[in-house]
Write an enzyme that holds these catalytic residues in place. Structure first.
Site, PDB file in Angstrom:
ATOM      1  N   MET A   1       0.843  -1.195   0.000  1.00 22.37           N
ATOM      2  CA  MET A   1       0.000   0.000   0.000  1.00 22.37           C
ATOM      3  C   MET A   1       0.879   1.246   0.000  1.00 22.37           C
ATOM      4  SD  MET A   1      -2.876  -0.995   2.847  1.00 22.37           S
ATOM      5  CE  MET A   1      -1.657  -1.453   4.073  1.00 22.37           C
TER       6      MET A   1
ATOM      7  N   ILE B   1       1.386  -5.311   8.195  1.00 20.32           N
ATOM      8  CA  ILE B   1       2.808  -5.057   8.417  1.00 20.32           C
ATOM      9  C   ILE B   1       3.104  -3.571   8.324  1.00 20.32           C
ATOM     10  CG2 ILE B   1       5.144  -5.573   7.611  1.00 20.32           C
ATOM     11  CD1 ILE B   1       3.967  -8.146   6.369  1.00 20.32           C
TER      12      ILE B   1
ATOM     13  N   GLY C   1       0.927   4.039   4.862  1.00 25.49           N
ATOM     14  CA  GLY C   1       1.654   3.196   3.923  1.00 25.49           C
ATOM     15  C   GLY C   1       2.282   1.956   4.518  1.00 25.49           C
ATOM     16  N   SER C   2       2.050   0.803   3.936  1.00 23.23           N
ATOM     17  CA  SER C   2       2.640  -0.433   4.408  1.00 23.23           C
ATOM     18  C   SER C   2       2.225  -1.571   3.492  1.00 23.23           C
ATOM     19  CB  SER C   2       2.237  -0.712   5.847  1.00 23.23           C
ATOM     20  OG  SER C   2       3.023  -1.748   6.381  1.00 23.23           O
ATOM     21  N   ARG C   3       2.032  -2.776   4.084  1.00 16.21           N
ATOM     22  CA  ARG C   3       1.608  -3.912   3.266  1.00 16.21           C
ATOM     23  C   ARG C   3       0.829  -4.898   4.116  1.00 16.21           C
ATOM     24  NH1 ARG C   3       6.996  -7.403   1.743  1.00 16.21           N
ATOM     25  NH2 ARG C   3       5.999  -9.389   2.218  1.00 16.21           N
TER      26      ARG C   3
END
Length: 218
Positions: free
Chosen positions: A100, A157, A187-189
């Site tokens: 993301m 995460i 923002g991350s995943r």
């Protein structure tokens, strides 16, 4: 489109800073340097717009399918591979990871309907979200959903910018596909661990839409 409740504090702070900064720059710059003032005003307005946009919840018709595992978040598919599970599962699984960016919708959604059988938060580092070790070394929150005799694991995460993971689930919850799992700020995943017999329906580079895109069938 509506705004997510997790954005309330951040948006208030952003609006206050926007007003304060522009009040000060107006007093200091506008009389002598109006062009610089207007430039800074535009920059501040763009930043404020990005903060507000980050917490948006767009109106969508979410996928509802017992045979499908749907995307838990918006973003780009960056990993599809067979891995040895390092948490909860003891066998090998198919990992699908979705990155993301700060421009994506950041609500995280349940990939399936079923029972939450595992829920665990892990402290960790803040490596960039696409780093191979981010799945095991970064701050993260893991859930496992049970659907009949099948189970799917999700990992929220944190990344270099993401400093807060929010998770709304508890062990024993009966959840609906597309309902809110949680939220990751800035923002991350999200990783999915699927059974080896799952039929993956996406490829690396695909753009996933949370609650809509079918990641796999089983």
């Amino acid at each position: 489109m509506t705004l997510h409740r997790e954005g309330k504090g951040s948006i208030i702070i952003a609006v206050v800073l926007f007003l304060l900064i522009n009040f000060c720059t107006y007093k200091l710059l506008y009389p002598s340097y109006p062009i610089i003032f207007y430039f800074l005003l535009i920059v501040a307005a763009v930043v404020l717009g990005l903060v507000i946009s980050f917490f948006r919840i767009p109106g969508r018709n979410y996928t509802d399918s017992e045979q499908a595992v749907i995307a838990p978040c918006d973003g780009k598919v960056v990993v599809i591979e067979e891995v040895q599970a390092d948490e909860y599962f003891k066998d090998r699984r198919i990992q699908v990871s979705i990155f993301m960016s700060p421009l994506n919708v950041h609500v995280n959604r349940n990939p399936v309907s079923g029972e939450v059988v595992y829920n665990q938060y892990h402290k960790g580092k803040y490596l960039v979200a696409w780093h191979p070790k981010s799945s095991t070394e970064n701050e993260r929150h893991t859930n496992v959903y049970r659907v009949g005799n099948k189970e799917v694991l999700t990992k929220q995460i944190a990344g270099a910018l993401a400093k807060r993971i929010v998770n709304y689930l508890s062990v024993g919850d009966q959840v609906k596909q597309g309902g809110e799992m949680g939220f990751i700020k800035f923002g991350s995943r999200v990783d999915l661990l699927l059974p080896l017999d799952a039929q993956v329906k996406v490829k690396i580079g695909d753009k996933a839409i949370g609650g809509i895109t079918e990641i796999a069938h089983w």
